[in-house]
Design a protein around this motif. Structure first.
Motif, PDB file in Angstrom:
ATOM      1  N   LYS A  92     -13.422 -13.445   3.107  1.00 37.39           N
ATOM      2  CA  LYS A  92     -13.885 -12.858   1.862  1.00 37.39           C
ATOM      3  C   LYS A  92     -13.255 -11.476   1.720  1.00 37.39           C
ATOM      4  N   ALA A  93     -12.560 -11.253   0.621  1.00 39.08           N
ATOM      5  CA  ALA A  93     -11.917  -9.965   0.376  1.00 39.08           C
ATOM      6  C   ALA A  93     -12.674  -9.219  -0.715  1.00 39.08           C
ATOM      7  N   THR A  94     -12.766  -7.914  -0.562  1.00 44.46           N
ATOM      8  CA  THR A  94     -13.374  -7.076  -1.587  1.00 44.46           C
ATOM      9  C   THR A  94     -12.456  -5.896  -1.870  1.00 44.46           C
ATOM     10  N   ILE A  95     -12.557  -5.364  -3.060  1.00 41.30           N
ATOM     11  CA  ILE A  95     -11.779  -4.185  -3.440  1.00 41.30           C
ATOM     12  C   ILE A  95     -12.760  -3.091  -3.833  1.00 41.30           C
ATOM     13  N   GLU A  96     -12.594  -1.931  -3.234  1.00 36.99           N
ATOM     14  CA  GLU A  96     -13.412  -0.776  -3.575  1.00 36.99           C
ATOM     15  C   GLU A  96     -12.532   0.202  -4.337  1.00 36.99           C
ATOM     16  N   THR A  97     -12.912   0.505  -5.569  1.00 38.57           N
ATOM     17  CA  THR A  97     -12.100   1.382  -6.401  1.00 38.57           C
ATOM     18  C   THR A  97     -12.568   2.825  -6.302  1.00 38.57           C
ATOM     19  N   TYR A  98     -11.635   3.724  -6.554  1.00 39.76           N
ATOM     20  CA  TYR A  98     -11.944   5.143  -6.606  1.00 39.76           C
ATOM     21  C   TYR A  98     -12.393   5.453  -8.029  1.00 39.76           C
TER      22      TYR A  98
ATOM     23  N   ILE B  47      -7.246  -2.632 -16.138  1.00 39.83           N
ATOM     24  CA  ILE B  47      -5.871  -2.710 -15.660  1.00 39.83           C
ATOM     25  C   ILE B  47      -5.837  -3.648 -14.462  1.00 39.83           C
ATOM     26  N   GLU B  48      -4.783  -4.470 -14.372  1.00 41.62           N
ATOM     27  CA  GLU B  48      -4.630  -5.365 -13.227  1.00 41.62           C
ATOM     28  C   GLU B  48      -4.050  -4.576 -12.065  1.00 41.62           C
ATOM     29  N   VAL B  49      -4.593  -4.815 -10.878  1.00 40.45           N
ATOM     30  CA  VAL B  49      -4.126  -4.124  -9.674  1.00 40.45           C
ATOM     31  C   VAL B  49      -3.704  -5.142  -8.630  1.00 40.45           C
ATOM     32  N   GLY B  50      -2.821  -4.700  -7.740  1.00 44.40           N
ATOM     33  CA  GLY B  50      -2.336  -5.535  -6.654  1.00 44.40           C
ATOM     34  C   GLY B  50      -1.807  -4.648  -5.538  1.00 44.40           C
ATOM     35  N   PHE B  51      -0.959  -5.216  -4.706  1.00 45.20           N
ATOM     36  CA  PHE B  51      -0.421  -4.503  -3.549  1.00 45.20           C
ATOM     37  C   PHE B  51       1.046  -4.142  -3.771  1.00 45.20           C
ATOM     38  N   ARG B  52       1.472  -3.021  -3.189  1.00 49.37           N
ATOM     39  CA  ARG B  52       2.862  -2.560  -3.315  1.00 49.37           C
ATOM     40  C   ARG B  52       3.826  -3.378  -2.467  1.00 49.37           C
TER      41      ARG B  52
ATOM     42  N   ILE C 127      -2.540   6.403 -16.169  1.00 48.72           N
ATOM     43  CA  ILE C 127      -2.323   5.919 -14.813  1.00 48.72           C
ATOM     44  C   ILE C 127      -0.822   5.749 -14.614  1.00 48.72           C
ATOM     45  N   SER C 128      -0.321   6.212 -13.462  1.00 50.68           N
ATOM     46  CA  SER C 128       1.104   6.100 -13.137  1.00 50.68           C
ATOM     47  C   SER C 128       1.357   4.824 -12.351  1.00 50.68           C
ATOM     48  N   GLY C 129       2.535   4.230 -12.526  1.00 54.60           N
ATOM     49  CA  GLY C 129       2.914   3.079 -11.720  1.00 54.60           C
ATOM     50  C   GLY C 129       2.930   3.467 -10.254  1.00 54.60           C
ATOM     51  N   GLY C 130       2.346   2.637  -9.396  1.00 60.30           N
ATOM     52  CA  GLY C 130       2.291   2.918  -7.975  1.00 60.30           C
ATOM     53  C   GLY C 130       1.133   3.813  -7.561  1.00 60.30           C
ATOM     54  N   GLN C 131       0.341   4.264  -8.501  1.00 63.13           N
ATOM     55  CA  GLN C 131      -0.806   5.125  -8.183  1.00 63.13           C
ATOM     56  C   GLN C 131      -1.853   4.330  -7.420  1.00 63.13           C
ATOM     57  N   GLN C 132      -2.391   4.881  -6.339  1.00 66.11           N
ATOM     58  CA  GLN C 132      -3.418   4.188  -5.560  1.00 66.11           C
ATOM     59  C   GLN C 132      -4.752   4.337  -6.269  1.00 66.11           C
ATOM     60  N   LEU C 133      -5.341   3.187  -6.621  1.00 60.47           N
ATOM     61  CA  LEU C 133      -6.597   3.164  -7.369  1.00 60.47           C
ATOM     62  C   LEU C 133      -7.752   2.574  -6.597  1.00 60.47           C
ATOM     63  N   ALA C 134      -7.448   1.894  -5.488  1.00 54.82           N
ATOM     64  CA  ALA C 134      -8.484   1.178  -4.749  1.00 54.82           C
ATOM     65  C   ALA C 134      -8.054   1.008  -3.302  1.00 54.82           C
ATOM     66  N   CYS C 135      -9.008   0.572  -2.482  1.00 55.57           N
ATOM     67  CA  CYS C 135      -8.686   0.194  -1.118  1.00 55.57           C
ATOM     68  C   CYS C 135      -9.262  -1.201  -0.901  1.00 55.57           C
TER      69      CYS C 135
END
Length: 67
Positions: A44-50, A23-28, A57-65
């Motif tokens: 350098k940016a990194t994404i750490e997923t839960y 699934i594609e993820v981004g910012f709200r 998965i619901s729209g707007g659900q937080q999946l990563a930081c």
């Protein structure tokens, strides 16, 4: 400077037990960053997923930081 736009996909992450494997993820909201002039190339940016991310998965659900 704006680093990412609201709802712009920035990564594809693995999803388990769903009809799609990723699934594609981004910012709200737009993500702005203040950095010293001339240092953008060293950013350098990194994404750490839960993990694990399980469907559904619901729209707007937080999946990563982001770091």
């Amino acid at each position: 400077m704006r680093l990412y736009r609201k709802d712009q996909p920035v990564a594809a992450i693995r999803v388990w037990k769903g009809t799609e494997s990723h699934i594609e993820v981004g910012f709200r909201r737009d993500l702005f960053l203040t950095i010293p002039k001339g240092t953008f190339a060293q950013l350098k940016a990194t994404i750490e997923t839960y993990q694990p991310i399980l469907a559904p998965i619901s729209g707007g659900q937080q999946l990563a930081c982001s770091n």
